[in-house]
Design a protein around this motif. Structure first.
Motif, short mmCIF file in Angstrom:
data_model
loop_
_atom_site.label_atom_id
_atom_site.label_comp_id
_atom_site.label_asym_id
_atom_site.label_seq_id
_atom_site.Cartn_x
_atom_site.Cartn_y
_atom_site.Cartn_z
N THR A 161 0.84 -1.21 0.00
CA THR A 161 0.00 0.00 0.00
C THR A 161 0.87 1.25 0.00
O THR A 161 0.64 2.19 -0.76
CB THR A 161 -0.94 0.00 1.23
OG1 THR A 161 -1.69 -1.21 1.21
CG2 THR A 161 -1.88 1.18 1.21
N LYS A 208 -6.40 -1.29 -1.65
CA LYS A 208 -6.24 -0.25 -0.62
C LYS A 208 -5.28 0.85 -1.11
O LYS A 208 -5.54 2.05 -0.95
CB LYS A 208 -5.71 -0.89 0.66
CG LYS A 208 -5.93 -0.04 1.89
CD LYS A 208 -5.52 -0.84 3.12
CE LYS A 208 -5.58 0.04 4.37
NZ LYS A 208 -5.03 -0.68 5.52
N GLY A 209 -4.18 0.40 -1.71
CA GLY A 209 -3.19 1.36 -2.22
C GLY A 209 -3.79 2.25 -3.30
O GLY A 209 -3.58 3.47 -3.34
#
Length: 388
Positions: A261, A302-303
Protein backbone atom coordinates in the motif's frame (compact mmCIF):
# COMPACT_ATOMS: atom_id res chain seq x y z
CA UNK A 1 -3.25 5.10 -34.74
CA UNK A 2 -2.33 7.40 -37.56
CA UNK A 3 1.12 9.00 -37.58
CA UNK A 4 1.09 12.24 -39.57
CA UNK A 5 4.49 13.62 -40.65
CA UNK A 6 7.95 12.43 -39.65
CA UNK A 7 7.68 12.48 -35.84
CA UNK A 8 4.14 11.05 -35.89
CA UNK A 9 5.15 8.15 -38.15
CA UNK A 10 8.13 7.28 -35.96
CA UNK A 11 6.06 7.30 -32.76
CA UNK A 12 3.36 5.04 -34.25
CA UNK A 13 6.11 2.72 -35.56
CA UNK A 14 7.49 2.58 -32.01
CA UNK A 15 4.01 1.78 -30.61
CA UNK A 16 3.79 -1.23 -32.95
CA UNK A 17 7.22 -2.38 -31.82
CA UNK A 18 6.09 -1.99 -28.15
CA UNK A 19 2.97 -4.02 -28.96
CA UNK A 20 5.03 -6.88 -30.39
CA UNK A 21 7.48 -6.75 -27.49
CA UNK A 22 4.87 -6.76 -24.70
CA UNK A 23 2.00 -8.57 -26.40
CA UNK A 24 -0.32 -5.77 -25.29
CA UNK A 25 -2.29 -5.55 -28.55
CA UNK A 26 -3.31 -1.93 -28.08
CA UNK A 27 -2.91 -0.92 -31.73
CA UNK A 28 -5.79 -2.43 -33.70
CA UNK A 29 -4.51 -0.85 -36.92
CA UNK A 30 -1.88 1.71 -37.89
CA UNK A 31 -1.15 4.03 -40.79
CA UNK A 32 1.45 6.69 -41.58
CA UNK A 33 0.89 9.75 -43.76
CA UNK A 34 3.66 11.98 -45.11
CA UNK A 35 4.68 14.32 -47.92
CA UNK A 36 8.28 13.03 -47.78
CA UNK A 37 8.89 9.64 -49.38
CA UNK A 38 12.16 9.03 -47.49
CA UNK A 39 10.44 9.33 -44.09
CA UNK A 40 7.86 6.69 -45.04
CA UNK A 41 10.58 4.35 -46.32
CA UNK A 42 12.41 4.63 -42.99
CA UNK A 43 9.55 3.04 -41.02
CA UNK A 44 9.95 -0.58 -39.92
CA UNK A 45 6.69 -1.84 -38.41
CA UNK A 46 3.88 -0.06 -40.27
CA UNK A 47 2.73 -2.19 -43.23
CA UNK A 48 3.81 -0.76 -46.58
CA UNK A 49 0.24 -0.56 -47.89
CA UNK A 50 -0.63 1.57 -44.85
CA UNK A 51 2.00 4.22 -45.68
CA UNK A 52 0.37 7.05 -47.58
CA UNK A 53 2.40 9.56 -49.59
CA UNK A 54 0.41 12.74 -50.20
CA UNK A 55 1.12 15.96 -52.11
CA UNK A 56 3.07 14.29 -54.92
CA UNK A 57 1.83 16.73 -57.55
CA UNK A 58 2.90 19.68 -55.37
CA UNK A 59 6.14 18.66 -53.62
CA UNK A 60 7.20 15.53 -55.58
CA UNK A 61 7.77 13.44 -52.44
CA UNK A 62 10.31 15.86 -50.93
CA UNK A 63 8.26 17.17 -47.97
CA UNK A 64 6.91 20.67 -47.32
CA UNK A 65 10.01 22.19 -45.72
CA UNK A 66 8.43 23.22 -42.37
CA UNK A 67 5.65 25.13 -44.17
CA UNK A 68 2.59 24.01 -42.20
CA UNK A 69 0.13 26.08 -44.24
CA UNK A 70 1.23 24.05 -47.26
CA UNK A 71 1.00 20.88 -45.11
CA UNK A 72 -2.64 21.73 -44.27
CA UNK A 73 -3.50 22.54 -47.91
CA UNK A 74 -2.05 19.26 -49.16
CA UNK A 75 -3.86 17.28 -46.44
CA UNK A 76 -7.17 18.81 -47.52
CA UNK A 77 -6.50 18.18 -51.21
CA UNK A 78 -5.45 14.54 -50.69
CA UNK A 79 -7.74 13.56 -47.81
CA UNK A 80 -9.35 10.86 -49.99
CA UNK A 81 -6.02 9.06 -50.26
CA UNK A 82 -5.71 9.03 -46.47
CA UNK A 83 -9.32 7.84 -46.19
CA UNK A 84 -8.44 5.02 -48.59
CA UNK A 85 -5.97 3.61 -46.05
CA UNK A 86 -8.49 4.00 -43.21
CA UNK A 87 -11.21 2.21 -45.23
CA UNK A 88 -9.24 -1.04 -44.95
CA UNK A 89 -9.28 -0.80 -41.14
CA UNK A 90 -12.01 -2.73 -39.25
CA UNK A 91 -13.32 0.43 -37.56
CA UNK A 92 -16.02 -1.52 -35.66
CA UNK A 93 -13.14 -3.03 -33.62
CA UNK A 94 -11.55 0.23 -32.51
CA UNK A 95 -12.42 2.23 -29.38
CA UNK A 96 -10.94 5.47 -30.69
CA UNK A 97 -8.69 7.10 -33.28
CA UNK A 98 -5.35 8.56 -32.22
CA UNK A 99 -3.69 11.05 -34.59
CA UNK A 100 -0.02 11.49 -33.67
CA UNK A 101 2.09 14.40 -34.93
CA UNK A 102 5.05 16.60 -34.14
CA UNK A 103 3.67 20.15 -34.01
CA UNK A 104 6.84 22.01 -35.00
CA UNK A 105 7.37 20.80 -38.58
CA UNK A 106 5.25 21.20 -41.70
CA UNK A 107 3.41 18.02 -42.68
CA UNK A 108 2.13 16.76 -39.30
CA UNK A 109 1.73 20.21 -37.83
CA UNK A 110 -0.48 21.32 -40.74
CA UNK A 111 -2.10 18.02 -41.69
CA UNK A 112 -3.00 16.41 -38.33
CA UNK A 113 -5.74 18.94 -37.46
CA UNK A 114 -7.17 18.56 -41.00
CA UNK A 115 -7.32 14.76 -40.60
CA UNK A 116 -8.86 15.01 -37.11
CA UNK A 117 -11.62 17.27 -38.42
CA UNK A 118 -12.28 14.82 -41.29
CA UNK A 119 -12.43 11.76 -38.98
CA UNK A 120 -14.83 13.48 -36.58
CA UNK A 121 -17.17 14.27 -39.45
CA UNK A 122 -17.34 10.64 -40.57
CA UNK A 123 -17.02 8.40 -37.49
CA UNK A 124 -18.78 8.23 -34.13
CA UNK A 125 -15.69 6.94 -32.29
CA UNK A 126 -13.71 9.60 -30.35
CA UNK A 127 -10.76 11.19 -32.17
CA UNK A 128 -7.78 12.05 -29.96
CA UNK A 129 -4.58 13.85 -30.78
CA UNK A 130 -1.10 13.22 -29.43
CA UNK A 131 0.88 16.36 -30.19
CA UNK A 132 4.62 16.68 -29.65
CA UNK A 133 5.96 20.18 -28.95
CA UNK A 134 9.41 21.11 -30.32
CA UNK A 135 12.26 22.03 -27.97
CA UNK A 136 12.66 25.78 -27.47
CA UNK A 137 16.18 25.52 -28.96
CA UNK A 138 14.77 24.32 -32.28
CA UNK A 139 14.16 27.85 -33.55
CA UNK A 140 11.48 30.46 -34.14
CA UNK A 141 9.78 28.93 -37.17
CA UNK A 142 9.18 25.64 -35.31
CA UNK A 143 7.81 27.50 -32.29
CA UNK A 144 5.50 29.52 -34.54
CA UNK A 145 4.34 26.33 -36.30
CA UNK A 146 3.72 24.60 -32.96
CA UNK A 147 1.71 27.49 -31.49
CA UNK A 148 -0.54 27.73 -34.55
CA UNK A 149 -0.91 23.96 -34.91
CA UNK A 150 -1.67 23.50 -31.18
CA UNK A 151 -4.39 26.14 -31.30
CA UNK A 152 -6.05 24.48 -34.32
CA UNK A 153 -5.49 20.82 -33.31
CA UNK A 154 -6.96 21.21 -29.80
CA UNK A 155 -10.23 22.48 -31.31
CA UNK A 156 -10.54 19.62 -33.80
CA UNK A 157 -9.98 16.64 -31.46
CA UNK A 158 -11.97 15.21 -28.55
CA UNK A 159 -8.85 15.64 -26.44
CA UNK A 160 -5.25 16.63 -27.14
CA UNK A 161 -2.59 14.78 -25.18
CA UNK A 162 0.67 16.70 -25.26
CA UNK A 163 4.32 15.69 -24.95
CA UNK A 164 6.79 18.56 -24.56
CA UNK A 165 10.26 17.78 -25.95
CA UNK A 166 11.61 20.74 -24.01
CA UNK A 167 11.02 18.99 -20.70
CA UNK A 168 12.71 15.80 -21.88
CA UNK A 169 15.76 16.65 -23.97
CA UNK A 170 18.96 16.14 -22.00
CA UNK A 171 21.72 18.69 -22.40
CA UNK A 172 24.56 17.60 -24.65
CA UNK A 173 22.51 14.78 -26.14
CA UNK A 174 22.66 14.21 -29.89
CA UNK A 175 19.43 15.12 -31.65
CA UNK A 176 18.97 11.60 -33.04
CA UNK A 177 19.73 9.88 -29.73
CA UNK A 178 17.48 12.39 -27.97
CA UNK A 179 14.48 11.62 -30.18
CA UNK A 180 14.96 7.86 -29.85
CA UNK A 181 14.83 8.16 -26.08
CA UNK A 182 11.90 10.60 -26.15
CA UNK A 183 9.88 8.24 -28.37
CA UNK A 184 10.59 5.41 -25.92
CA UNK A 185 9.30 7.60 -23.05
CA UNK A 186 6.13 8.49 -24.99
CA UNK A 187 5.39 4.88 -25.85
CA UNK A 188 6.03 3.52 -22.36
CA UNK A 189 3.64 5.99 -20.73
CA UNK A 190 0.84 5.82 -23.25
CA UNK A 191 1.36 2.08 -23.78
CA UNK A 192 0.49 1.26 -20.17
CA UNK A 193 -2.38 3.75 -20.20
CA UNK A 194 -4.00 2.41 -23.38
CA UNK A 195 -3.18 -1.21 -22.51
CA UNK A 196 -4.99 -1.07 -19.17
CA UNK A 197 -8.35 -2.19 -20.52
CA UNK A 198 -7.06 -4.94 -22.81
CA UNK A 199 -7.36 -8.41 -21.30
CA UNK A 200 -5.48 -11.15 -23.14
CA UNK A 201 -6.21 -14.86 -23.15
CA UNK A 202 -4.98 -16.45 -19.91
CA UNK A 203 -4.14 -13.11 -18.29
CA UNK A 204 -5.30 -12.39 -14.76
CA UNK A 205 -8.26 -10.06 -14.46
CA UNK A 206 -7.62 -6.93 -12.43
CA UNK A 207 -9.07 -6.45 -8.95
CA UNK A 208 -10.56 -3.12 -10.00
CA UNK A 209 -10.58 -3.06 -13.78
CA UNK A 210 -9.84 0.06 -15.80
CA UNK A 211 -11.38 -0.41 -19.20
CA UNK A 212 -11.47 1.71 -22.34
CA UNK A 213 -14.74 3.39 -21.32
CA UNK A 214 -13.02 4.88 -18.25
CA UNK A 215 -10.18 6.24 -20.38
CA UNK A 216 -12.79 7.67 -22.79
CA UNK A 217 -14.77 9.25 -19.92
CA UNK A 218 -11.61 10.80 -18.48
CA UNK A 219 -10.74 12.30 -21.87
CA UNK A 220 -14.29 13.46 -22.63
CA UNK A 221 -14.92 17.16 -22.24
CA UNK A 222 -12.04 18.10 -24.53
CA UNK A 223 -9.07 20.30 -23.75
CA UNK A 224 -5.49 19.32 -23.04
CA UNK A 225 -4.12 16.31 -21.17
CA UNK A 226 -0.79 15.36 -19.65
CA UNK A 227 0.53 12.05 -18.32
CA UNK A 228 2.69 11.32 -15.26
CA UNK A 229 4.66 8.11 -14.72
CA UNK A 230 6.71 6.44 -12.00
CA UNK A 231 8.05 2.91 -11.63
CA UNK A 232 9.94 0.79 -9.14
CA UNK A 233 11.70 -2.51 -9.77
CA UNK A 234 10.34 -5.53 -7.89
CA UNK A 235 11.20 -9.20 -7.73
CA UNK A 236 8.45 -11.47 -8.92
CA UNK A 237 7.74 -14.41 -6.67
CA UNK A 238 7.31 -17.85 -8.12
CA UNK A 239 3.91 -19.12 -7.04
CA UNK A 240 3.66 -21.97 -4.57
CA UNK A 241 7.39 -22.61 -4.10
CA UNK A 242 9.04 -23.57 -0.80
CA UNK A 243 9.77 -19.93 0.04
CA UNK A 244 6.13 -18.89 -0.27
CA UNK A 245 5.05 -21.80 1.96
CA UNK A 246 7.64 -20.87 4.60
CA UNK A 247 6.53 -17.23 4.57
CA UNK A 248 2.84 -17.97 4.73
CA UNK A 249 2.16 -16.92 8.31
CA UNK A 250 -0.45 -14.14 8.15
CA UNK A 251 1.72 -11.69 10.09
CA UNK A 252 4.12 -11.42 7.18
CA UNK A 253 1.21 -10.97 4.83
CA UNK A 254 -0.06 -7.98 6.83
CA UNK A 255 3.40 -6.45 6.72
CA UNK A 256 3.51 -7.14 3.02
CA UNK A 257 0.11 -5.58 2.47
CA UNK A 258 1.09 -2.42 4.36
CA UNK A 259 4.35 -2.24 2.44
CA UNK A 260 2.52 -2.72 -0.89
CA UNK A 261 0.00 0.00 0.00
CA UNK A 262 2.79 2.43 0.93
CA UNK A 263 4.72 1.66 -2.23
CA UNK A 264 1.64 2.39 -4.34
CA UNK A 265 0.87 5.68 -2.58
CA UNK A 266 4.46 6.82 -2.95
CA UNK A 267 4.49 5.91 -6.68
CA UNK A 268 1.25 7.85 -7.23
CA UNK A 269 2.83 10.96 -5.67
CA UNK A 270 6.01 10.57 -7.70
CA UNK A 271 4.02 10.22 -10.93
CA UNK A 272 1.84 13.26 -10.27
CA UNK A 273 4.53 15.56 -8.91
CA UNK A 274 7.41 14.36 -11.09
CA UNK A 275 8.04 15.11 -14.74
CA UNK A 276 4.75 15.15 -16.66
CA UNK A 277 4.60 14.77 -20.46
CA UNK A 278 3.45 18.40 -20.43
CA UNK A 279 4.62 20.12 -17.22
CA UNK A 280 1.78 22.00 -15.50
CA UNK A 281 0.14 22.70 -12.16
CA UNK A 282 -1.98 19.66 -11.37
CA UNK A 283 -4.34 21.66 -9.21
CA UNK A 284 -7.44 22.44 -11.24
CA UNK A 285 -7.19 19.39 -13.54
CA UNK A 286 -10.82 18.62 -14.41
CA UNK A 287 -10.53 14.82 -14.47
CA UNK A 288 -7.89 12.22 -13.64
CA UNK A 289 -7.27 8.51 -14.13
CA UNK A 290 -4.81 6.41 -12.17
CA UNK A 291 -3.58 3.08 -13.56
CA UNK A 292 -1.35 0.77 -11.57
CA UNK A 293 0.51 -1.90 -13.54
CA UNK A 294 2.74 -4.76 -12.44
CA UNK A 295 2.79 -8.33 -11.08
CA UNK A 296 -0.58 -9.02 -9.35
CA UNK A 297 0.98 -9.73 -5.92
CA UNK A 298 2.28 -6.15 -5.80
CA UNK A 299 -1.09 -4.53 -6.54
CA UNK A 300 -3.81 -3.96 -3.98
CA UNK A 301 -7.10 -2.13 -3.81
CA UNK A 302 -6.24 -0.25 -0.62
CA UNK A 303 -3.19 1.36 -2.22
CA UNK A 304 -5.18 2.37 -5.30
CA UNK A 305 -7.97 3.84 -3.15
CA UNK A 306 -5.46 5.85 -1.13
CA UNK A 307 -3.74 7.06 -4.28
CA UNK A 308 -7.08 8.05 -5.77
CA UNK A 309 -8.09 10.02 -2.66
CA UNK A 310 -4.73 11.81 -2.60
CA UNK A 311 -5.20 12.74 -6.28
CA UNK A 312 -8.69 14.08 -5.55
CA UNK A 313 -7.24 16.34 -2.85
CA UNK A 314 -4.37 17.54 -5.04
CA UNK A 315 -6.41 18.26 -8.17
CA UNK A 316 -9.62 19.38 -6.47
CA UNK A 317 -11.49 17.15 -8.94
CA UNK A 318 -14.30 14.81 -7.94
CA UNK A 319 -13.79 12.84 -11.16
CA UNK A 320 -10.79 10.67 -10.36
CA UNK A 321 -10.96 7.10 -11.63
CA UNK A 322 -8.51 4.35 -10.74
CA UNK A 323 -7.72 0.70 -11.22
CA UNK A 324 -5.03 -1.90 -11.79
CA UNK A 325 -3.52 -3.65 -14.77
CA UNK A 326 -1.94 -7.04 -13.84
CA UNK A 327 1.19 -7.41 -15.91
CA UNK A 328 3.25 -10.56 -15.30
CA UNK A 329 6.94 -10.66 -16.13
CA UNK A 330 7.28 -6.86 -16.03
CA UNK A 331 9.84 -6.84 -13.22
CA UNK A 332 8.46 -3.50 -12.05
CA UNK A 333 5.41 -1.81 -10.57
CA UNK A 334 4.45 1.33 -12.46
CA UNK A 335 1.81 3.96 -12.02
CA UNK A 336 0.47 6.08 -14.86
CA UNK A 337 -1.63 9.14 -14.16
CA UNK A 338 -3.68 10.82 -16.86
CA UNK A 339 -4.65 14.41 -15.99
CA UNK A 340 -7.29 15.75 -18.35
CA UNK A 341 -8.57 19.29 -18.81
CA UNK A 342 -5.43 20.98 -17.42
CA UNK A 343 -5.33 24.76 -17.81
CA UNK A 344 -2.40 26.10 -15.81
CA UNK A 345 0.33 25.34 -18.37
CA UNK A 346 3.20 27.88 -18.39
CA UNK A 347 4.85 26.24 -21.45
CA UNK A 348 1.81 26.84 -23.68
CA UNK A 349 1.58 30.48 -22.64
CA UNK A 350 5.30 30.93 -23.28
CA UNK A 351 5.01 29.13 -26.63
CA UNK A 352 2.24 31.47 -27.75
CA UNK A 353 4.16 34.55 -26.61
CA UNK A 354 7.32 33.52 -28.48
CA UNK A 355 5.24 32.66 -31.55
CA UNK A 356 3.59 36.11 -31.62
CA UNK A 357 7.04 37.73 -31.43
CA UNK A 358 8.33 35.40 -34.17
CA UNK A 359 5.38 36.27 -36.39
CA UNK A 360 5.94 40.05 -35.94
CA UNK A 361 9.63 39.50 -36.60
CA UNK A 362 8.94 37.54 -39.81
CA UNK A 363 6.58 40.25 -41.09
CA UNK A 364 9.23 42.90 -40.41
CA UNK A 365 11.93 40.86 -42.18
CA UNK A 366 9.69 40.38 -45.24
CA UNK A 367 8.92 44.10 -45.48
CA UNK A 368 12.58 44.99 -45.05
CA UNK A 369 13.61 42.44 -47.67
CA UNK A 370 11.13 43.91 -50.21
CA UNK A 371 12.49 47.42 -49.54
CA UNK A 372 16.10 46.24 -49.87
CA UNK A 373 15.34 44.53 -53.17
CA UNK A 374 13.67 47.71 -54.47
CA UNK A 375 16.75 49.71 -53.49
CA UNK A 376 19.06 47.19 -55.07
CA UNK A 377 17.40 47.04 -58.46
CA UNK A 378 15.77 50.45 -58.86
CA UNK A 379 18.69 52.89 -58.62
CA UNK A 380 19.24 53.43 -62.30
CA UNK A 381 16.75 51.02 -63.70
CA UNK A 382 14.49 53.79 -65.01
CA UNK A 383 16.96 54.26 -67.80
CA UNK A 384 16.87 50.54 -68.65
CA UNK A 385 14.03 49.00 -70.54
CA UNK A 386 12.45 45.87 -69.15
CA UNK A 387 12.70 42.69 -71.23
CA UNK A 388 8.94 42.17 -71.31
Amino acid sequence: MIGFGQAGGKVVDKFLEYDKRTGSEIVRAAAAVNTAKADLMGLEHIAEDQRVLIGQSRVKGHGVGADNELGAEIAEEDIDEVQGAIDSIPVHEVDAFLVVAGLGGGTGSGGAPVLAKHLKRIYTEPVYGLGILPGSDEGGIYTLNAARSFQTFVREVDNLMVFDNDAWRKTGESVQGGYEEINEEIVRRFGILFGAGEIQQGQEVAESVVDSSEIINTLSGGGVSTVGYAEEEVEERSSGGLLSRLRDDGNDEELDSAHTTNRITSLVRKAALGRLTLPCEIEGAERALLVLAGPPEYLNRKGIERGRKWLEEQTGSMEVRGGDYPYRGAGFVATVILLAGVTNVPRIKELQQVAIEAQDNLDEIREESDENLDELVSDDSDELESLF
